[in-house]
Scaffold this active site. Structure first.
Site, PDB file in Angstrom:
ATOM      1  N   LYS A   1       3.889   7.222  -0.074  1.00 37.08           N
ATOM      2  CA  LYS A   1       3.531   8.457   0.635  1.00 37.08           C
ATOM      3  C   LYS A   1       4.524   9.568   0.325  1.00 37.08           C
ATOM      4  CE  LYS A   1      -0.209   7.468   3.116  1.00 37.08           C
ATOM      5  NZ  LYS A   1      -1.451   8.262   3.090  1.00 37.08           N
TER       6      LYS A   1
ATOM      7  N   TYR B   1       4.436   1.586   0.809  1.00 40.51           N
ATOM      8  CA  TYR B   1       3.776   2.602   1.645  1.00 40.51           C
ATOM      9  C   TYR B   1       4.683   3.817   1.835  1.00 40.51           C
ATOM     10  CZ  TYR B   1       1.061   4.462   5.590  1.00 40.51           C
ATOM     11  OH  TYR B   1       0.322   5.266   6.426  1.00 40.51           O
TER      12      TYR B   1
ATOM     13  N   ARG C   1      11.044   5.638  17.014  1.00 44.22           N
ATOM     14  CA  ARG C   1      10.170   6.635  16.378  1.00 44.22           C
ATOM     15  C   ARG C   1       9.579   7.531  17.448  1.00 44.22           C
ATOM     16  NH1 ARG C   1       5.843   4.107  12.818  1.00 44.22           N
ATOM     17  NH2 ARG C   1       7.463   3.994  11.236  1.00 44.22           N
TER      18      ARG C   1
END
Ligand code: UDP
Length: 320
Positions: free
Chosen positions: A151, A147, A279
């Site tokens: 991306k 992923y 994050r």
């Protein structure tokens, strides 16, 4: 009335976007292979005269009759349990072949094309909060790489089509988003915790719950995506889109338990490999270029999302 293609249009974000675009008077073509998307997400617009659905996997080239003004390219499994394991190679193909196929379509139709990239391009970030200029800390061969690197490659392809082929691109990096039309079986933290609490099951914290995430309510995110598409052609991004409110996973669990009530207890499970420790988006650029910042805080957004999952669970008893 703009003619708009949305890939991944039956998924969580895609369906919310299709509904908004139809309500704003556009013609919308939705493309999805329903790997993680669900037709029930589109129930309110499926019979609308300006809406059509094409069952198609973006790994394969796509042909569309007629003109297209805009393409929102969202198609890709986005939940770790959905993109890992046996789906990993398919996920990389979706990111890479999917980007090429949709960029070729954008070139043919002279349409603007927006990529939903991700905060995962920053990997397990060493810069906090994350700014767009940070190049990230990604494990290139770990279980999230399909992923994350997929991306990153999609972003690279978008910028190469922009430089080499003059395709009009837009790239946004989406941080954790939640809200109505999430699949209860999706496996992400907000849907898991709320569904577990509503069912009276244990709340599964992975690791010690000290890792942080920043959660954006879906309506805010859809505003940002549409605003990005409307920017002038010389602004291409990438732009962080997310809510900068930062919470530990334990704080999220406690909030959900307090809101839902019931008998659920917290249990601690193994932390998945390469799970990012922190994050939080720096959204100064979105604020400056899109005049955007989120309006709905986590408490308010969780209340709306709990109501949604209550009705999902009532209507799908036994469907885990
Ligand atoms: N997580 C958790 N319990 C769950 C699902 C997820 O503690 O039932 C944790 C996960 O390990 C991660 C965070 O919650 O640290 C966010 O996970 P999610 O899959 O929602 O998104 P992502 O890891 O892609 O940010």
């Amino acid at each position: 009335m703009a003619s708009i293609l949305v890939t991944g249009g039956s998924g969580f974000l895609g369906s919310n976007l299709c509904i908004r675009l139809i309500n704003e008077g556009n013609k919308v073509i939705c493309v999805d292979n329903n790997y993680t998307g669900r037709m029930k997400n589109l129930a309110s617009i499926i019979d609308h005269p300006n809406f059509s659905f094409i069952n198609h996997d973006v790994i394969n080239p796509i042909e569309i009759d007629g003109s297209l003004d805009e393409i929102y390219h969202l198609a890709c499994p986005a939940s770790p349990p959905a993109y890992q394991g046996k789906a990993a190679i398919m996920t990389t193909k979706t990111c890479v072949y999917g980007a090429i196929n949709l960029l070729e379509l954008a070139k043919e139709k002279n349409a603007k094309i927006l990529l939903s990239s991700t905060s995962e391009v920053y990997g397990d970030p060493l810069v906090h909060p994350q700014v767009e200029s940070y190049r990230g800390n990604v494990n290139p061969n770990g279980i999230r790489a399909c992923y994350d690197e997929g991306k990153r490659c999609a972003e690279s392809l978008f910028f190469d089509y922009y430089r080499e082929e003059n395709v009009k691109i837009k790239v946004i990096r989406i941080f954790n988003t939640y809200g109505p039309r999430m699949d209860p079986k999706d496996g992400r933290v907000v849907s898991n915790f709320i569904c577990q609490a509503l069912r009276g099951e244990d709340i599964t914290i992975y690791g010690e719950g000290t890792q942080t995430r920043s959660f954006c309510y879906v309506d805010d995110l859809i505003d940002a995506i549409i605003k990005m598409m409307k920017t002038s052609d010389d602004f291409v991004g990438p732009v962080n889109t997310g809510n900068p409110g930062e919470f530990t996973i334990k704080e999220l669990a406690e909030k959900v338990i307090a809101k839902v009530g019931g008998t659920s207890r917290i249990v601690y499970c193994d932390l998945p490999k390469d799970d990012p420790t922190q994050r939080k988006p720096d959204i100064s650029l979105a604020n400056e270029k899109l005049s955007w910042k989120p309006k709905i805080d986590l408490d308010h957004g969780l209340d709306k999302t709990i109501e949604y999952f209550k009705s999902e669970i009532m209507n799908n008893r036994g469907d885990k």
